[in-house]
Each structure stands twice: as C-alpha cells, then as structure tokens.
Design a protein around this motif. Structure first.
Motif, PDB file in Angstrom:
ATOM      1  N   THR A  86       0.936  -1.219  -0.045  1.00 18.50           N
ATOM      2  CA  THR A  86      -0.155  -0.156   0.036  1.00 18.50           C
ATOM      3  C   THR A  86       0.733   1.418   0.184  1.00 18.50           C
ATOM      4  O   THR A  86       0.190   2.492  -0.073  1.00 18.50           O
ATOM      5  CB  THR A  86      -0.941   0.217   1.148  1.00 18.50           C
ATOM      6  OG1 THR A  86      -0.013  -0.006   2.466  1.00 18.50           O
ATOM      7  CG2 THR A  86      -2.024  -1.086   1.057  1.00 18.50           C
ATOM      8  N   ALA A  87       2.323   1.205  -0.015  1.00 18.42           N
ATOM      9  CA  ALA A  87       3.278   2.313   0.130  1.00 18.42           C
ATOM     10  C   ALA A  87       3.123   2.791  -1.411  1.00 18.42           C
ATOM     11  O   ALA A  87       3.184   2.284  -2.349  1.00 18.42           O
ATOM     12  CB  ALA A  87       4.443   1.815   0.512  1.00 18.42           C
ATOM     13  N   ASP A  88       3.569   4.262  -1.439  1.00 16.40           N
ATOM     14  CA  ASP A  88       3.981   5.041  -2.670  1.00 16.40           C
ATOM     15  C   ASP A  88       5.533   4.634  -3.079  1.00 16.40           C
ATOM     16  O   ASP A  88       6.010   3.868  -2.268  1.00 16.40           O
ATOM     17  CB  ASP A  88       3.598   6.450  -2.567  1.00 16.40           C
ATOM     18  CG  ASP A  88       4.490   6.965  -1.419  1.00 16.40           C
ATOM     19  OD1 ASP A  88       5.344   6.574  -1.144  1.00 16.40           O
ATOM     20  OD2 ASP A  88       4.012   8.122  -1.098  1.00 16.40           O
ATOM     21  N   ALA A  89       5.612   5.009  -4.380  1.00 13.22           N
ATOM     22  CA  ALA A  89       6.871   4.513  -4.878  1.00 13.22           C
ATOM     23  C   ALA A  89       8.091   5.318  -4.189  1.00 13.22           C
ATOM     24  O   ALA A  89       8.915   4.743  -3.756  1.00 13.22           O
ATOM     25  CB  ALA A  89       6.968   5.153  -6.416  1.00 13.22           C
ATOM     26  N   GLU A  90       7.776   6.578  -3.659  1.00  8.95           N
ATOM     27  CA  GLU A  90       8.791   7.126  -2.749  1.00  8.95           C
ATOM     28  C   GLU A  90       9.200   6.399  -1.517  1.00  8.95           C
ATOM     29  O   GLU A  90      10.371   6.220  -1.227  1.00  8.95           O
ATOM     30  CB  GLU A  90       8.467   8.550  -2.411  1.00  8.95           C
ATOM     31  CG  GLU A  90       9.495   9.100  -1.812  1.00  8.95           C
ATOM     32  CD  GLU A  90       9.169  10.594  -1.452  1.00  8.95           C
ATOM     33  OE1 GLU A  90      10.013  11.451  -0.714  1.00  8.95           O
ATOM     34  OE2 GLU A  90       8.087  11.288  -1.965  1.00  8.95           O
ATOM     35  N   THR A  91       7.987   5.911  -0.781  1.00  2.44           N
ATOM     36  CA  THR A  91       8.330   5.067   0.356  1.00  2.44           C
ATOM     37  C   THR A  91       8.994   3.802   0.178  1.00  2.44           C
ATOM     38  O   THR A  91      10.052   3.424   0.761  1.00  2.44           O
ATOM     39  CB  THR A  91       7.246   4.551   0.988  1.00  2.44           C
ATOM     40  OG1 THR A  91       6.320   6.048   1.577  1.00  2.44           O
ATOM     41  CG2 THR A  91       7.299   4.003   2.390  1.00  2.44           C
ATOM     42  N   ARG A  92       8.682   3.144  -0.929  1.00  2.00           N
ATOM     43  CA  ARG A  92       8.978   1.870  -1.417  1.00  2.00           C
ATOM     44  C   ARG A  92      10.565   1.891  -1.795  1.00  2.00           C
ATOM     45  O   ARG A  92      11.601   1.172  -1.188  1.00  2.00           O
ATOM     46  CB  ARG A  92       8.517   1.218  -2.745  1.00  2.00           C
ATOM     47  CG  ARG A  92       7.032   0.709  -2.172  1.00  2.00           C
ATOM     48  CD  ARG A  92       6.262   0.477  -3.337  1.00  2.00           C
ATOM     49  NE  ARG A  92       5.040  -0.366  -3.256  1.00  2.00           N
ATOM     50  CZ  ARG A  92       3.948   0.040  -4.158  1.00  2.00           C
ATOM     51  NH1 ARG A  92       4.088   0.281  -5.330  1.00  2.00           N
ATOM     52  NH2 ARG A  92       2.784  -0.951  -3.744  1.00  2.00           N
ATOM     53  N   ALA A  93      11.054   3.076  -2.362  1.00  3.40           N
ATOM     54  CA  ALA A  93      12.545   3.299  -2.594  1.00  3.40           C
ATOM     55  C   ALA A  93      13.153   3.760  -1.590  1.00  3.40           C
ATOM     56  O   ALA A  93      14.246   3.080  -1.404  1.00  3.40           O
ATOM     57  CB  ALA A  93      12.556   4.443  -3.379  1.00  3.40           C
ATOM     58  N   LYS A  94      12.735   4.255  -0.484  1.00  6.94           N
ATOM     59  CA  LYS A  94      13.209   4.413   0.934  1.00  6.94           C
ATOM     60  C   LYS A  94      13.650   3.171   1.719  1.00  6.94           C
ATOM     61  O   LYS A  94      14.883   3.047   2.079  1.00  6.94           O
ATOM     62  CB  LYS A  94      12.658   5.642   1.562  1.00  6.94           C
ATOM     63  CG  LYS A  94      13.152   5.921   2.983  1.00  6.94           C
ATOM     64  CD  LYS A  94      12.249   6.785   3.899  1.00  6.94           C
ATOM     65  CE  LYS A  94      12.859   7.186   5.125  1.00  6.94           C
ATOM     66  NZ  LYS A  94      11.922   8.286   5.944  1.00  6.94           N
ATOM     67  N   GLU A  95      12.689   2.317   1.825  1.00  7.33           N
ATOM     68  CA  GLU A  95      12.984   1.177   2.323  1.00  7.33           C
ATOM     69  C   GLU A  95      13.616   0.335   1.625  1.00  7.33           C
ATOM     70  O   GLU A  95      14.740  -0.337   2.304  1.00  7.33           O
ATOM     71  CB  GLU A  95      11.549   0.281   2.383  1.00  7.33           C
ATOM     72  CG  GLU A  95      10.524   0.938   3.543  1.00  7.33           C
ATOM     73  CD  GLU A  95      10.815   0.821   4.860  1.00  7.33           C
ATOM     74  OE1 GLU A  95      11.311   0.084   5.099  1.00  7.33           O
ATOM     75  OE2 GLU A  95      10.677   2.109   5.641  1.00  7.33           O
ATOM     76  N   ALA A  96      13.568   0.534   0.289  1.00  7.82           N
ATOM     77  CA  ALA A  96      14.646  -0.522  -0.474  1.00  7.82           C
ATOM     78  C   ALA A  96      16.161  -0.120  -0.208  1.00  7.82           C
ATOM     79  O   ALA A  96      17.057  -0.743  -0.178  1.00  7.82           O
ATOM     80  CB  ALA A  96      14.313  -0.546  -1.911  1.00  7.82           C
ATOM     81  N   ARG A  97      16.381   1.443  -0.080  1.00  5.58           N
ATOM     82  CA  ARG A  97      17.527   1.833   0.046  1.00  5.58           C
ATOM     83  C   ARG A  97      18.281   1.269   1.432  1.00  5.58           C
ATOM     84  O   ARG A  97      19.362   1.293   1.494  1.00  5.58           O
ATOM     85  CB  ARG A  97      17.494   3.358  -0.056  1.00  5.58           C
ATOM     86  CG  ARG A  97      18.900   4.112  -0.008  1.00  5.58           C
ATOM     87  CD  ARG A  97      18.806   5.693  -0.451  1.00  5.58           C
ATOM     88  NE  ARG A  97      18.601   5.739  -1.871  1.00  5.58           N
ATOM     89  CZ  ARG A  97      19.235   5.697  -2.794  1.00  5.58           C
ATOM     90  NH1 ARG A  97      20.498   5.242  -2.789  1.00  5.58           N
ATOM     91  NH2 ARG A  97      18.796   5.630  -4.039  1.00  5.58           N
ATOM     92  N   VAL A  98      17.252   1.153   2.528  1.00  6.30           N
ATOM     93  CA  VAL A  98      17.751   0.985   3.901  1.00  6.30           C
ATOM     94  C   VAL A  98      18.514  -0.618   3.639  1.00  6.30           C
ATOM     95  O   VAL A  98      19.591  -0.658   4.190  1.00  6.30           O
ATOM     96  CB  VAL A  98      16.517   1.101   4.785  1.00  6.30           C
ATOM     97  CG1 VAL A  98      17.316   0.297   6.318  1.00  6.30           C
ATOM     98  CG2 VAL A  98      16.282   2.340   5.185  1.00  6.30           C
TER      99      VAL A  98
END
Length: 260
Positions: free
Chosen positions: A75-87
């Motif tokens: 349910t996250a947006d692309a920006e949130t998904r990218a932030k999580e993937a970066r961690v």
C-alpha cells in the motif's frame, strides 16, 4: 541496545552478530534492517573487533523479507518503497565493505534476502541440511537489492541457474554455486567457523582491512550507481501488477494467476 539482533564480542576481539527473531525465522523487518545497519557501522568503527561472525538464532538463518514489511509495501507509494529498499541496500553495502573479515555461520535455511546476507560474507560455512533459494519471482518481484552481491559471489553463469526460477536448492548445490565455501554437520559448525576465525589472530588488522578493500576494488563494480539501479528495478516491479497479484495470492493462500 537492539531488539532484533544481538552483538557480542569476546576477549580476542571476535564479534558475533546474530539475527535474533527465531520465531519469525529471522525474517528482516524494517527495524532489523536499521539495527543491522547500525551494527555494521559500530563494528567498522570499533578497533577492538578483529573478526565478525554472522549467524542466526533458531532453526533458520534468514527467511528473507518480513511478511508485515511486505504487506506495508503493498500500500506504500513509490517514494516510500524506494526509501525502504535503500535501507536494505545500504545495510548490505556496509556489511560487504566491513573492514574486518566477515564469516558466515549459516546454521539454517536462507531464502531471498537471507541469500543476500550470506553473499556479503567473506566466507560462508553452512550446515549440510539447509535449503536456500531466491524466491522473489514467485511473488512477482525480483532479487534486486541483493542482486549485486549474489552475482558477485556466484558469477553470472552460475547465478542464471537459480536467480530467476525461485527454485530451492540444497547445501551441496549452494557450494557448487559458490554461495557456501563448505558444508558441515550442524554439530561441527562452531568448530568449522573457528577454523576460519583463528588465522586472523596472527594477522595485522590494518593489513587485513587493506587486503579486503583491494579485493573489492579489483572485483565487480558495487557502488552508489549500482545501488540506485537496483532500487529503481525493485520499485518498478512493485509498481507493476504482478507484484500485487503475487503477494495477494501468498497472503490469500491461493495460486497466483500465472501459476499452472
């Protein structure tokens, strides 16, 4: 200090970093990713640490991504998904470039991100009964952020055997693929890991760190551009319909539309 991992250092300077969510098969939650990132930074800065052993508590080494974390990504947006993937990507990079030897004691199954964790170890020794697999494509995803480390470890030709199929494989094949250096019965794992640790006690720590850095400098390119590329590739998959269908099917305990 930590909730999902433990970190202990003995009198010799051998630190043991343990994934400590045994009831969840050490699946990586958002909290675990942040704690592993902090632990890697702490270990790099601690001059008393000579060697690091990475292992897991319980039956599994690491089952990959936590189910709750995956549900949140749906349910996250692309920006949130990218932030999580970066961690995740930054945590793996910190472990991969840790200026200390990183010895994997792979005491149980490793799937998805767990294979990535094994791949950043300088040497990984596994128990002879374990199973491994890059299971992301069954969910409509890809092993993106772990991909650079998995392929650096296996080489492209061997990676193609298992990178896309989500096929599970045993310990002996993991050795053949280059993921594990060797396998031993479970009751011999501690002894085998100690045999890898002990030689470093006679080595100059600065020389070990410099030699490790040189191997990375001479190996495949693993830099910020690589991380950015893998994050975009993963977010693109999340934005497509297959990921939504695959993950929904998993939680609904049904076959995804493509399975025959």
């Amino acid at each position: 200090m930590f909730n999902t991992i433990t970190l202990e250092t003995d009198a010799r300077g051998v630190a043991t970093l343990t994934l400590n969510r045994p009831e969840k098969h050490n699946a990586m939650s958002g909290e675990m990713l942040l704690e592993l990132k902090q632990a890697a930074q702490d270990l790099a800065a601690d001059d008393k640490v000579r060697v690091v052993v990475l292992t897991g508590a319980g039956k599994s080494f690491c089952a990959g991504g936590d189910l709750g974390w995956m549900q949140a990504q749906m349910t996250a947006d692309a920006e949130t998904r990218a932030k999580e993937a970066r961690v995740l990507a930054e945590m793996l990079m910190l472990l991969n470039t840790l200026p200390k030897p990183l010895i994997g004691a792979i005491q149980g199954n490793a799937f998805g991100g767990g294979v990535g964790m094994a791949s950043v170890c300088d040497v990984a020794i596994g128990v002879d009964h374990l199973k491994m697999g890059l299971t992301e494509t069954k969910l409509g995803l890809i092993p993106a952020t772990i991909g650079p480390y998995v392929i650096a470890r296996m080489g492209e030709a061997r990676a193609r055997r298992v990178f896309m199929s989500a096929r599970l494989f045993g310990a002996a094949e993991a050795v053949d693929l280059g993921l594990l250096a060797r396998i031993v019965p479970a009751d011999q794992l501690a002894e085998a890991v100690e045999a890898e640790v002990a030689p470093y006690m006679a080595c100059a720590p600065g020389a070990v760190a410099a030699a490790k850095k040189l191997t990375r400098d001479l190996g495949p390119r693993l830099d910020d551009a690589t991380i950015d590329h893998t994050i975009k590739a993963l977010v693109d998959r999340w934005e497509g319909g297959e990921a939504s269908e695959g993950i929904a099917a998993f939680f609904d305990k049904r076959k995804p539309s493509w399975q025959v």
